[in-house]
Design an enzyme around this catalytic site. Sequence first.
Site, PDB file in Angstrom:
ATOM      1  CB  CYS A  35       9.818   0.064  19.899  1.00 56.76           C
ATOM      2  SG  CYS A  35       9.463   1.300  21.150  1.00 56.76           S
ATOM      3  NE  ARG A  64      -2.487  -1.580  -1.001  1.00 56.01           N
ATOM      4  CZ  ARG A  64      -1.924  -2.722  -1.422  1.00 56.01           C
ATOM      5  NH1 ARG A  64      -1.731  -3.733  -0.612  1.00 56.01           N
ATOM      6  NH2 ARG A  64      -1.533  -2.871  -2.669  1.00 56.01           N
ATOM      7  CD  GLU A 115     -21.818   2.276  -4.863  1.00 58.04           C
ATOM      8  OE1 GLU A 115     -22.187   1.655  -5.874  1.00 58.04           O
ATOM      9  OE2 GLU A 115     -20.895   1.894  -4.122  1.00 58.04           O
ATOM     10  CG  HIS A 168      -9.830   4.452  10.084  1.00 55.95           C
ATOM     11  ND1 HIS A 168     -10.775   4.254   9.104  1.00 55.95           N
ATOM     12  CD2 HIS A 168     -10.508   4.480  11.264  1.00 55.95           C
ATOM     13  CE1 HIS A 168     -11.982   4.179   9.668  1.00 55.95           C
ATOM     14  NE2 HIS A 168     -11.851   4.315  10.975  1.00 55.95           N
ATOM     15  CB  CYS A 183       5.953   0.290  20.241  1.00 50.77           C
ATOM     16  SG  CYS A 183       6.453  -1.093  21.275  1.00 50.77           S
ATOM     17  CD  GLN A 210     -14.281   6.496   6.981  1.00 49.55           C
ATOM     18  OE1 GLN A 210     -14.598   5.385   7.355  1.00 49.55           O
ATOM     19  NE2 GLN A 210     -14.997   7.173   6.107  1.00 49.55           N
ATOM     20  CG  ASP A 215      -4.485   8.153   0.540  1.00 48.71           C
ATOM     21  OD1 ASP A 215      -4.493   9.372   0.782  1.00 48.71           O
ATOM     22  OD2 ASP A 215      -5.475   7.555   0.060  1.00 48.71           O
ATOM     23  CB  THR A 250     -16.852   6.912   3.391  1.00 49.02           C
ATOM     24  OG1 THR A 250     -17.094   5.927   4.394  1.00 49.02           O
ATOM     25  CG2 THR A 250     -17.589   8.177   3.749  1.00 49.02           C
TER      26      THR A 250
HETATM   27  N1  LIG Z   1      -6.773   5.143   0.120  1.00 48.29           N
HETATM   28  C1  LIG Z   1      -6.857   4.629   1.361  1.00 48.29           C
HETATM   29  O1  LIG Z   1      -6.248   5.134   2.298  1.00 48.29           O
HETATM   30  C2  LIG Z   1      -7.746   3.414   1.608  1.00 48.29           C
HETATM   31  C3  LIG Z   1      -8.137   2.577   0.546  1.00 48.29           C
HETATM   32  C4  LIG Z   1      -8.964   1.460   0.827  1.00 48.29           C
HETATM   33  C5  LIG Z   1      -9.378   1.215   2.145  1.00 48.29           C
HETATM   34  N2  LIG Z   1      -8.981   2.046   3.149  1.00 48.29           N
HETATM   35  C6  LIG Z   1      -9.445   1.788   4.544  1.00 48.29           C
HETATM   36  O2  LIG Z   1     -10.562   0.958   4.536  1.00 48.29           O
HETATM   37  C7  LIG Z   1     -11.743   1.525   5.096  1.00 48.29           C
HETATM   38  C8  LIG Z   1     -12.739   1.657   3.965  1.00 48.29           C
HETATM   39  O3  LIG Z   1     -13.934   2.283   4.295  1.00 48.29           O
HETATM   40  P1  LIG Z   1     -14.460   3.458   3.355  1.00 48.29           P
HETATM   41  O4  LIG Z   1     -15.891   3.689   3.701  1.00 48.29           O
HETATM   42  O5  LIG Z   1     -13.491   4.565   3.382  1.00 48.29           O
HETATM   43  O6  LIG Z   1     -14.365   2.887   1.887  1.00 48.29           O
HETATM   44  P2  LIG Z   1     -15.127   1.716   1.178  1.00 48.29           P
HETATM   45  O7  LIG Z   1     -14.100   1.010   0.342  1.00 48.29           O
HETATM   46  O8  LIG Z   1     -15.943   0.935   2.119  1.00 48.29           O
HETATM   47  O9  LIG Z   1     -16.145   2.487   0.212  1.00 48.29           O
HETATM   48  C9  LIG Z   1     -15.671   3.282  -0.833  1.00 48.29           C
HETATM   49  C10 LIG Z   1     -16.804   4.189  -1.258  1.00 48.29           C
HETATM   50  O10 LIG Z   1     -16.282   5.091  -2.231  1.00 48.29           O
HETATM   51  C11 LIG Z   1     -17.234   5.254  -3.252  1.00 48.29           C
HETATM   52  N3  LIG Z   1     -16.490   5.650  -4.460  1.00 48.29           N
HETATM   53  C12 LIG Z   1     -15.915   4.882  -5.408  1.00 48.29           C
HETATM   54  N4  LIG Z   1     -15.370   5.653  -6.359  1.00 48.29           N
HETATM   55  C13 LIG Z   1     -15.576   6.939  -6.008  1.00 48.29           C
HETATM   56  C14 LIG Z   1     -15.253   8.197  -6.575  1.00 48.29           C
HETATM   57  N5  LIG Z   1     -14.587   8.287  -7.728  1.00 48.29           N
HETATM   58  N6  LIG Z   1     -15.636   9.319  -5.931  1.00 48.29           N
HETATM   59  C15 LIG Z   1     -16.334   9.260  -4.758  1.00 48.29           C
HETATM   60  N7  LIG Z   1     -16.670   8.094  -4.174  1.00 48.29           N
HETATM   61  C16 LIG Z   1     -16.296   6.959  -4.790  1.00 48.29           C
HETATM   62  C17 LIG Z   1     -17.937   3.920  -3.367  1.00 48.29           C
HETATM   63  O11 LIG Z   1     -19.236   4.118  -3.913  1.00 48.29           O
HETATM   64  C18 LIG Z   1     -17.978   3.468  -1.914  1.00 48.29           C
HETATM   65  O12 LIG Z   1     -19.164   3.874  -1.292  1.00 48.29           O
HETATM   66  C19 LIG Z   1     -11.316   2.851   5.657  1.00 48.29           C
HETATM   67  O13 LIG Z   1     -11.349   2.762   7.020  1.00 48.29           O
HETATM   68  C20 LIG Z   1      -9.873   3.070   5.204  1.00 48.29           C
HETATM   69  O14 LIG Z   1      -8.998   3.270   6.298  1.00 48.29           O
HETATM   70  C21 LIG Z   1      -8.164   3.124   2.900  1.00 48.29           C
HETATM   71 ZN   LIG Z   2       7.993   0.195  22.551  1.00 50.12          ZN
END
Ligand SMILES: NC(=O)c1ccc[n+]([C@@H]2O[C@H](COP(=O)([O-])OP(=O)(O)OC[C@H]3O[C@@H](n4cnc5c(N)ncnc54)[C@H](O)[C@@H]3O)[C@@H](O)[C@H]2O)c1
Ligand SMILES: [Zn+2]
Length: 238
Positions: A146, A64, A211, A114, A122, A96, A99, A184
Amino acid sequence: MTIISIAPADRVFVLTGAGISAESGLPTFRASDGLWAGNRIEDVCTPEALERNPALVWQFYSGRRADAAKAQPNPAHYQLAQLEAKLGDRFFLCTQNVDDLHERAGSVRLVHMHGELNKARCSWECGRPPVEDRAVYGNLSEVGLCACGGRLRPHIVFFGEIPLEMEKIQREIDRATLMLVVGTSGSVYPAANFVHWARRSGARTVYVGPEPPLNAAAFTHVVEGNAGEVMPQLLQVE
Ligand SMILES: NC(=O)c1ccc[n+]([C@@H]2O[C@H](COP(=O)([O-])OP(=O)(O)OC[C@H]3O[C@@H](n4cnc5c(N)ncnc54)[C@H](O)[C@@H]3O)[C@@H](O)[C@H]2O)c1
Ligand SMILES: [Zn+2]
């Protein structure tokens, strides 16, 4: 086309999720098949996974890190940085995402509830603060220790762990008059409840994504579309 206007008395709280980074080429997970970059969440994002197979967990987060380092912020990330430049301390961003695309677009007033890909801490939870760590590890033996002797773990909030900065987030939601939620799915808690907390104090609540999320009924507006296309036209600062 929906236009959300921001008045001089408004305070804006923004919550972003994986969807805002989708157009930067970083995969979301719920939207597809419940996998994150081909892995089952329970194999790579839980305290049990770290206990059982730290090599796999580090291999996953190293991947990642490599992906995020290659990605660039998209117009939605830049739009939020510009909004912050206009609103100053009337703006607050909670992501959340793990990155760093918001920072690289110029956002400053933000928290990563998150955790962050580019940090480690650690695994014995000795209380020392997280350290910067951008390494892409090929082998568990390369991962540092650590000062207390515990092996470093990714500075990521795994499923089942408590999100970071919750007091600050709660305070900012309580005083916000507009909540904007971008990309999200509304399936991860407590973030999925933020819209309900904002409604309780009377805020307008707007969702942007292709969506409706699972908690769509709690929003005053749902704007359907990709964040990078919708965001640059959505907001008007009075
Ligand atoms: N880039 C990252 O840091 C990353 C990537 C994947 C997962 N995660 C982690 O996983 C968890 C995932 O939960 P979540 O609810 O953030 O994501 P999720 O993967 O559950 O949902 C992603 C949402 O984004 C929407 N989406 C897709 N393409 C889009 C666009 N172009 N513009 C706007 N919306 C769009 C989808 O419809 C969906 O509802 C988080 O807690 C996060 O920490 C992080
Ligand atoms: Zn420690």
